[in-house]
Structure formats: structure tokens, C-alpha cells
Scaffold this motif. Structure first.
Motif, PDB file in Angstrom:
ATOM      1  N   ALA A 218      34.736  42.620  41.435  1.00 13.76           N
ATOM      2  CA  ALA A 218      33.394  43.320  42.245  1.00 13.76           C
ATOM      3  C   ALA A 218      33.215  42.774  43.351  1.00 13.76           C
ATOM      4  O   ALA A 218      32.210  42.110  43.698  1.00 13.76           O
TER       5      ALA A 218
ATOM      6  N   CYS B 135      32.387  42.487  46.955  1.00  9.45           N
ATOM      7  CA  CYS B 135      31.061  42.683  47.797  1.00  9.45           C
ATOM      8  C   CYS B 135      30.091  43.368  47.015  1.00  9.45           C
ATOM      9  O   CYS B 135      29.383  44.176  47.630  1.00  9.45           O
TER      10      CYS B 135
ATOM     11  N   THR C  17      28.083  37.928  47.419  1.00  9.36           N
ATOM     12  CA  THR C  17      28.127  38.260  45.953  1.00  9.36           C
ATOM     13  C   THR C  17      28.550  37.197  45.179  1.00  9.36           C
ATOM     14  O   THR C  17      29.777  36.216  45.497  1.00  9.36           O
TER      15      THR C  17
ATOM     16  N   SER D 297      27.924  29.186  52.812  1.00  5.14           N
ATOM     17  CA  SER D 297      28.729  29.571  54.008  1.00  5.14           C
ATOM     18  C   SER D 297      27.916  30.780  54.872  1.00  5.14           C
ATOM     19  O   SER D 297      28.231  30.708  56.095  1.00  5.14           O
ATOM     20  N   THR D 298      27.400  31.595  54.158  1.00  7.18           N
ATOM     21  CA  THR D 298      26.838  32.720  54.991  1.00  7.18           C
ATOM     22  C   THR D 298      25.711  32.304  56.084  1.00  7.18           C
ATOM     23  O   THR D 298      25.536  32.798  56.869  1.00  7.18           O
TER      24      THR D 298
ATOM     25  N   ASP E 153      35.084  38.314  48.331  1.00  7.50           N
ATOM     26  CA  ASP E 153      36.341  37.921  48.057  1.00  7.50           C
ATOM     27  C   ASP E 153      36.980  39.011  47.528  1.00  7.50           C
ATOM     28  O   ASP E 153      36.742  39.280  46.164  1.00  7.50           O
TER      29      ASP E 153
ATOM     30  N   GLY F  98      29.256  35.706  40.931  1.00 10.13           N
ATOM     31  CA  GLY F  98      29.471  36.201  39.683  1.00 10.13           C
ATOM     32  C   GLY F  98      30.156  37.544  39.621  1.00 10.13           C
ATOM     33  O   GLY F  98      30.673  37.960  40.695  1.00 10.13           O
TER      34      GLY F  98
ATOM     35  N   SER G  79      22.830  34.201  50.110  1.00 15.76           N
ATOM     36  CA  SER G  79      23.984  32.978  49.997  1.00 15.76           C
ATOM     37  C   SER G  79      23.593  32.444  48.779  1.00 15.76           C
ATOM     38  O   SER G  79      22.864  32.050  48.346  1.00 15.76           O
ATOM     39  N   GLU G  80      24.993  31.752  48.116  1.00 13.05           N
ATOM     40  CA  GLU G  80      25.144  30.780  46.947  1.00 13.05           C
ATOM     41  C   GLU G  80      25.280  29.482  47.485  1.00 13.05           C
ATOM     42  O   GLU G  80      24.804  28.749  47.315  1.00 13.05           O
ATOM     43  N   GLY G  81      26.694  29.717  48.085  1.00 15.50           N
ATOM     44  CA  GLY G  81      27.374  28.329  48.165  1.00 15.50           C
ATOM     45  C   GLY G  81      26.912  27.793  49.806  1.00 15.50           C
ATOM     46  O   GLY G  81      27.141  26.811  50.042  1.00 15.50           O
TER      47      GLY G  81
HETATM   48  C1  LIG Z   1      31.813  31.587  41.356  1.00 14.28           C
HETATM   49  C2  LIG Z   1      31.835  32.618  42.596  1.00 14.28           C
HETATM   50  C3  LIG Z   1      32.036  33.877  41.966  1.00 14.28           C
HETATM   51  C4  LIG Z   1      32.036  34.937  43.092  1.00 14.28           C
HETATM   52  N1  LIG Z   1      32.006  36.121  42.680  1.00 14.28           N
HETATM   53  C5  LIG Z   1      32.384  37.184  43.508  1.00 14.28           C
HETATM   54  C6  LIG Z   1      32.248  38.543  43.424  1.00 14.28           C
HETATM   55  O1  LIG Z   1      31.946  38.762  42.340  1.00 14.28           O
HETATM   56  N2  LIG Z   1      32.446  39.522  44.146  1.00 14.28           N
HETATM   57  C7  LIG Z   1      32.867  39.083  45.547  1.00 14.28           C
HETATM   58  O2  LIG Z   1      33.305  40.034  46.446  1.00 14.28           O
HETATM   59  N3  LIG Z   1      33.128  37.648  45.781  1.00 14.28           N
HETATM   60  C8  LIG Z   1      32.749  36.754  44.983  1.00 14.28           C
HETATM   61  N4  LIG Z   1      32.648  35.325  45.411  1.00 14.28           N
HETATM   62  C9  LIG Z   1      32.971  35.148  46.686  1.00 14.28           C
HETATM   63  C10 LIG Z   1      31.808  34.992  47.490  1.00 14.28           C
HETATM   64  O3  LIG Z   1      30.901  35.745  47.587  1.00 14.28           O
HETATM   65  C11 LIG Z   1      32.219  34.762  49.041  1.00 14.28           C
HETATM   66  O4  LIG Z   1      33.064  33.266  48.981  1.00 14.28           O
HETATM   67  C12 LIG Z   1      31.043  34.419  50.131  1.00 14.28           C
HETATM   68  O5  LIG Z   1      31.543  34.347  51.400  1.00 14.28           O
HETATM   69  C13 LIG Z   1      30.391  32.970  49.841  1.00 14.28           C
HETATM   70  O6  LIG Z   1      29.201  33.056  50.366  1.00 14.28           O
HETATM   71  P1  LIG Z   1      28.163  31.894  50.344  1.00 14.28           P
HETATM   72  O7  LIG Z   1      29.074  30.634  50.478  1.00 14.28           O
HETATM   73  O8  LIG Z   1      26.931  32.082  51.342  1.00 14.28           O
HETATM   74  O9  LIG Z   1      27.486  31.888  48.855  1.00 14.28           O
HETATM   75  C14 LIG Z   1      32.292  34.504  44.552  1.00 14.28           C
HETATM   76  C15 LIG Z   1      32.546  33.064  44.618  1.00 14.28           C
HETATM   77  C16 LIG Z   1      32.386  32.134  43.633  1.00 14.28           C
HETATM   78  C17 LIG Z   1      32.337  30.741  44.074  1.00 14.28           C
END
Ligand SMILES: Cc1cc2nc3c(=O)[nH]c(=O)nc-3n(C[C@H](O)[C@H](O)[C@H](O)COP(=O)(O)O)c2cc1C
Length: 533
Positions: free
Chosen positions: A427, A429, A387, A343-344, A422, A389, A339-341
Motif C-alpha cells: 500500500a 503512500c 503511511t 522522519s517526516t 516505501d 501499517g 508521521s509515525e517514526g
Molecule cells: C512498520 C512500518 C509500516 C509501514 N507501512 C507502510 C505502508 O503501508 N506503505 C508505505 O508506503 N510505507 C510504509 N512504511 C514506510 C514509511 O511510511 C516511510 O518510511 C516514511 O517515510 C516514515 O515516515 P515517519 O518516520 O515520519 O513515520 C512503513 C514503515 C514502517 C516502519
């Protein structure tokens, strides 16, 4: 790692870099004002003519100086009293006071040392070092987010504050790297850590012993344009052994006051030239427009500080506390999160709670902590991977793929990969797909085929939960109520999309999916839900 390197110097040195950048931005205006207000020099004017004109007006002139902005100042003695004025080179007459600007002096001292002497200088140098680390680590994060250097200016997606932070950073970073590097060089020079001290010509062994040769007739001064002049010092009146000292952009020389001959000359050393160029690049003195541009870029620092703190605050509550999390060595189900943000992690908590309720022992941890040797009781591994970037790994999954690729054999424990992404990103997932491909290449047994969750959809998650329940022969209800990230509200593009898809907790009552129905819909690749109860 890079994120940590960016976050902590940023938070710790926020006040210092803000002071540095605001005072630097204010200072950048002065060279431009001086450049505009300084009387202009006619093209081709030589030091000889200038000295002659000034000597006519001020016969007791003892020094003429030219600042990098082109402003000429003369210093003289008149009946024993010192005088100084900014000179109009066209007439040689004074046109303005030469008194130093008090505001400039105050700001310069504040910017250099906070009025704290050497201790303050070292503190400000530490601030400059923090700014350099922040700029370089920030640039690497921008590259990672945009998906490579070639996409440096690509349009951004994601929450508003994060986007604003990056938008400012990718314009300002060049100026900030330049200003912080030059600041560190100048501090090193101030503390004599660099061999850039000036070299003076060897003092002449002999002079003519005469006096009174007019500077206007001296060949060296006639060959030297005013544009190159830094300083011309006149000999002490009545001392026939003294000489004229000329300093220009090229070096320093001595001239005989009796016949105008050039007695000695020393060129600037390479170190001096580099240091002077660096001084010019940092202060904008001699490059006023560049100074203004750097000052504007420095104004980005407080804005990035504020948005950076907001991004940090928004990301902090992302990882929920998981009650009853089992140790990795005891758990039957290993649930790893990329996870980055944040939510996962919420989805992982929901899955952990549902599996625990169904009598399973579950360990939840980050994908970056992947260590199959510790999973001695595990009967399945589930990866929830977002995912970030352009298909890159999110923060909590760093190193996972490297570790997997480095192992001889994948663990003999069935694996399920669930990607979070998203579909509006090209790219979609991609990281989860890379993980699934690498696992397959290593011969990792499959518990469930790769599945994906688009835009944190609770329906997609419930559907996948049904398929997982079937694979485990248990009733599994995944009723996930996503917590909308705070700063998504600020993103006019994201919020309506989430609302349309029904991701908001208030718009969507918890969903119940019967395992049978979920199996049927999963097979058809679309989602159907049954109302609660
Ligand atoms: C800056 C940024 C880049 C992202 N890049 C991608 C991507 O390249 N491919 C994808 O499928 N989702 C992408 N996402 C969507 C996140 O993967 C998705 O919202 C995910 O549920 C976030 O999970 P997290 O909150 O645990 O990080 C991106 C979201 C952000 C904010």
C-alpha cells in the motif's frame, strides 16, 4: 490514543510486570516437576482401596490428600506424634517427605504479594491490570501494523527492535491476557469480592452411633476414583458422633463411620467451579503443560520491555524543534505533518526553513491538529503524510480524515499533499492517497497534484520542492539531510537499501536543484540533480 495507552502503562509498570512475569515463569516449572515425580496411580484405583492400603501401613491415618498434580499425601498420628508422607498409591507406604518446598513457598509469596501482605497483593494486582492493558492495546497495535487480524502472522518490515517487539508480542499475547485476567480474578476471590466461597453440606442430624466400618467397604468410596479425590478426612478416634468427610472434584459429602452410608452431599457451586478452573489456568496445577507454555510466554515480557523502551527512545527525538514556528492564525503557509517514526518532521523542518528564508510565514503542526477555522491568514496548506501499517494513518495524523469527512466544505485554501512511503510496501503512500482523494471529493482547491517520496529520498524531496517553488513563484531549494533513525542500522534489510539509494548523510552531499530543471524532471517523472555550487 492506543499507542499512549500502550506506552505509559508499559513504561510506568515495567519493573512490576517484569517481576510478575519472571516469578510466574519460575513458578510454572513446579507443577510440571511435581507431575513427573509424583508416584503414578494405577487406572481404576478407587478411594476405598487407597484408604484401605494406607490404613494398613498407617493405622492412625487421619487425612489423605490428592494434589492437582496427582501427588497423594497422608497425615497420621502415631502414639501421639503427628506424621506425614508422600504416598505410593500402589502400596500405601510413604516414599518421600511431605514437607513443603521452601523455594516454592518463597516464590509464591513473592509473586503474590512481594512479602508485603495486602498492600503487596494490591500492587501485584495493579501489575496484572497493567499487563492486561498492555496486552490488549499491544494486540490492537499489532493488528494496525499488520493491516488486520487476518494478517496477524504476516511478515513484518521496519526497524529490527520494533519487529522483534511485535514478533514476541504476537506469540505471547494470548498467554499474557490469560495470566493477567486469571490473576485479577484470583485477587478478587482473595479479597472476598466474588461469591465463590465453598458450600458445605448440612450437618447430619443423626448418625448410626457405631464405629469401625472399614473405609474399603464404603459404597461411596468404592464408586469414587482416586483421580477425582481431593481430600478424605477420617473421624476423630473414639468419637462415635464424628463422620468421614469426602471432598472430590464434584463436591463434599459426609459418610457414617458405623455403616458407610452417605449422610449428606453438596455439589460445587457454579462460582466455585469457575474459580477452580481459573486457579488451574493461572497456576498450571492440574494442567502442568499449559502452565509451562504460559511460563514460556511470560518470559517474553522482559524482552518486550527492553525492546519497547528502545523503540520509545528511538522515536523520541523524531520531532525536531522548529525555530520561528508561526502561530496558525498568522501564518501564510500551514504545514501539517503525518508521521509515525519522526522522519517526516525532519522534512517539515527543512521545508519550513526554506520557506521562511524565502520570506514566507509558516506554521508547522501535526495533521491531527487540523483546524481550518484557525487558518485565518493562510494562503496555502501543505500536508506531508507518511503511511504506516497496511496503508493506515500514522500517529500524528490520527483523526484527520474523520475531521475532513465531517466538514461540509473543504477550506478554500489551495492544498498540496506530499506522501512519504516505501515502495516495498504493497500500500505505497496509501494514506496520502486517501487524503488526496478525500480532499478532491470535498472540492478542496489544488495547489499541486499529489506527489510521493520513496524511502525518504532527498532527491525526490528536492524535485518536489522545485515544483512547489514554481507554483509559489519563488526560488525554493530543499536540501534535506535525513537523520537516519538509530534503529534502522540494526535492520539488515533496510540499511543497505537506504545506502544504495544514497540516503545516508555521509554518502550524499546536499543537493541543489534548480527550479527550472526540477520542473522539467518533475514533468518527466524522474529526478536529475545538479552538483552543489
Ligand atoms: C512498520 C512500518 C509500516 C509501514 N507501512 C507502510 C505502508 O503501508 N506503505 C508505505 O508506503 N510505507 C510504509 N512504511 C514506510 C514509511 O511510511 C516511510 O518510511 C516514511 O517515510 C516514515 O515516515 P515517519 O518516520 O515520519 O513515520 C512503513 C514503515 C514502517 C516502519
Amino acid at each position: 490514543m492506543i499507542r499512549t495507552l500502550h506506552r505509559w502503562p508499559g513504561l510506568l509498570a515495567l519493573a512490576l510486570v517484569t517481576i510478575l512475569s519472571l516469578s510466574g515463569a519460575a513458578l510454572s516449572v513446579f507443577p510440571a516437576v511435581e507431575r513427573i515425580t509424583a508416584p503414578q496411580v494405577e487406572t481404576g484405583l478407587t478411594v476405598a482401596t487407597l484408604a484401605e492400603r494406607i490404613q494398613v501401613v498407617y493405622p492412625g491415618v487421619e487425612q489423605i490428600r490428592r494434589s492437582p498434580s496427582g501427588r497423594i499425601t497422608a497425615y497420621w498420628f502415631d502414639q501421639g506424634a503427628p506424621g506425614a508422607a508422600v504416598i505410593d498409591p500402589a502400596t500405601g507406604a510413604g516414599v518421600a517427605s511431605a514437607d513443603p518446598n521452601q523455594a516454592l513457598r518463597w516464590l509464591t509469596n513473592f509473586h503474590r504479594s512481594l512479602f508485603l501482605g495486602d498492600g503487596g497483593r494490591i500492587a501485584m494486582a495493579a501489575g496484572a491490570a497493567a499487563m492486561l492493558v498492555l496486552s490488549l492495546s499491544g494486540a490492537m497495535l499489532v493488528v494496525r501494523r499488520a493491516g488486520g487480524w487476518r494478517h496477524w502472522f504476516a511478515s513484518l518490515r521496519g526497524p529490527f527492535t520494533g519487529r522483534l517487539h511485535v514478533e514476541i508480542a504476537r506469540i505471547a499475547v494470548i498467554g499474557l491476557v490469560l495470566s493477567s485476567t486469571t490473576a485479577l480474578w484470583m485477587t478478587a476471590s482473595t479479597f472476598d469480592l466474588l461469591p465463590d466461597g465453598g458450600v458445605l453440606p448440612v450437618a447430619p442430624a443423626e448418625v448410626s452411633g457405631e464405629t469401625g466400618f472399614a473405609p474399603g467397604r464404603m459404597p461411596t468410596l468404592r464408586r469414587t476414583p482416586v483421580a477425582e479425590l481431593r481430600e478424605l478426612s477420617f473421624p476423630y478416634p473414639g468419637d462415635a458422633t464424628d463422620v468421614f468427610t469426602l471432598k472430590t472434584d464434584r463436591g463434599t459429602g459426609y459418610l457414617d463411620q458405623g455403616d458407610g452410608a452417605l449422610l449428606a452431599w453438596a455439589d460445587l457451586t457454579g462460582w466455585e467451579r469457575v474459580s477452580e478452573t481459573i486457579y488451574m489456568l493461572h497456576t498450571g496445577q492440574g494442567a502442568a503443560t499449559l502452565g509451562l507454555v504460559l511460563g514460556l510466554m511470560a518470559l517474553g515480557v522482559p524482552a518486550m520491555g527492553a525492546t519497547g523502551v528502545l523503540v520509545w527512545l528511538a522515536g523520541r527525538p523524531g520531532r525536531p524543534r522548529i525555530r520561528g514556528n508561526q502561530p496558525a492564525g498568522r501564518a501564510e503557509t500551514i504545514l501539517l505533518v503525518g508521521s509515525e517514526g519522526g522522519s517526516t518532521w525532519g522534512f517539515a523542518a527543512t521545508l519550513h526553513a526554506a520557506l521562511t528564508k524565502a520570506g514566507q510565514s509558516v506554521h508547522v503542526g501535526p495533521m491531527s491538529g487540523f483546524g481550518p477555522e484557525r487558518y485565518t491568514n493562510a494562503r496555502r496548506i501543505i500536508l506531508l503524510a507518511a503511511t504506516y501499517g497496511d496503508g493506515a494513518a500514522p500517529a500524528s495524523a490520527k483523526g484527520f480524515l474523520d475531521r475532513l469527512n465531517a466538514t461540509d466544505r473543504a477550506p478554500d485554501i489551495p492544498l498540496a499533499v506530499l506522501g512519504f512511503g516505501d515502495r516495498s510496501f504493497p500500500a505505497y503512500c496509501a494514506f496520502a492517497k486517501s487524503v488526496a482523494t478525500a480532499a478532491e471529493a470535498k472540492g478542496w482547491p489544488e495547489l499541486l497534484p499529489l506527489d510521493t517520496i520513496d524511502r525518504q529520498s532527498p532527491q525526490d524531496f528536492a524535485r518536489w520542492g522545485g515544483a512547489l517553488g514554481d507554483a509559489l513563484w519563488i526560488e525554493l531549494e530543499l536540501t534535506h539531510q535525513p537523520v537516519q533513525p538509530q534503529n534502522d542500522h540494526a535492520d539488515p534489510r533496510l540499511a543497505p537499501r537506504l545506502r544504495r539509494r544514497g540516503a545516508g548523510p555521509d554518502r550524499h552531499p546536499p543537493l541543489r536543484v534548480s527550479p527550472r530543471l526540477a520542473r522539467a524532471t518533475a514533468a518527466r517523472g524522474r529526478v536529475r540533480t545538479v552538483p552543489d555550487g
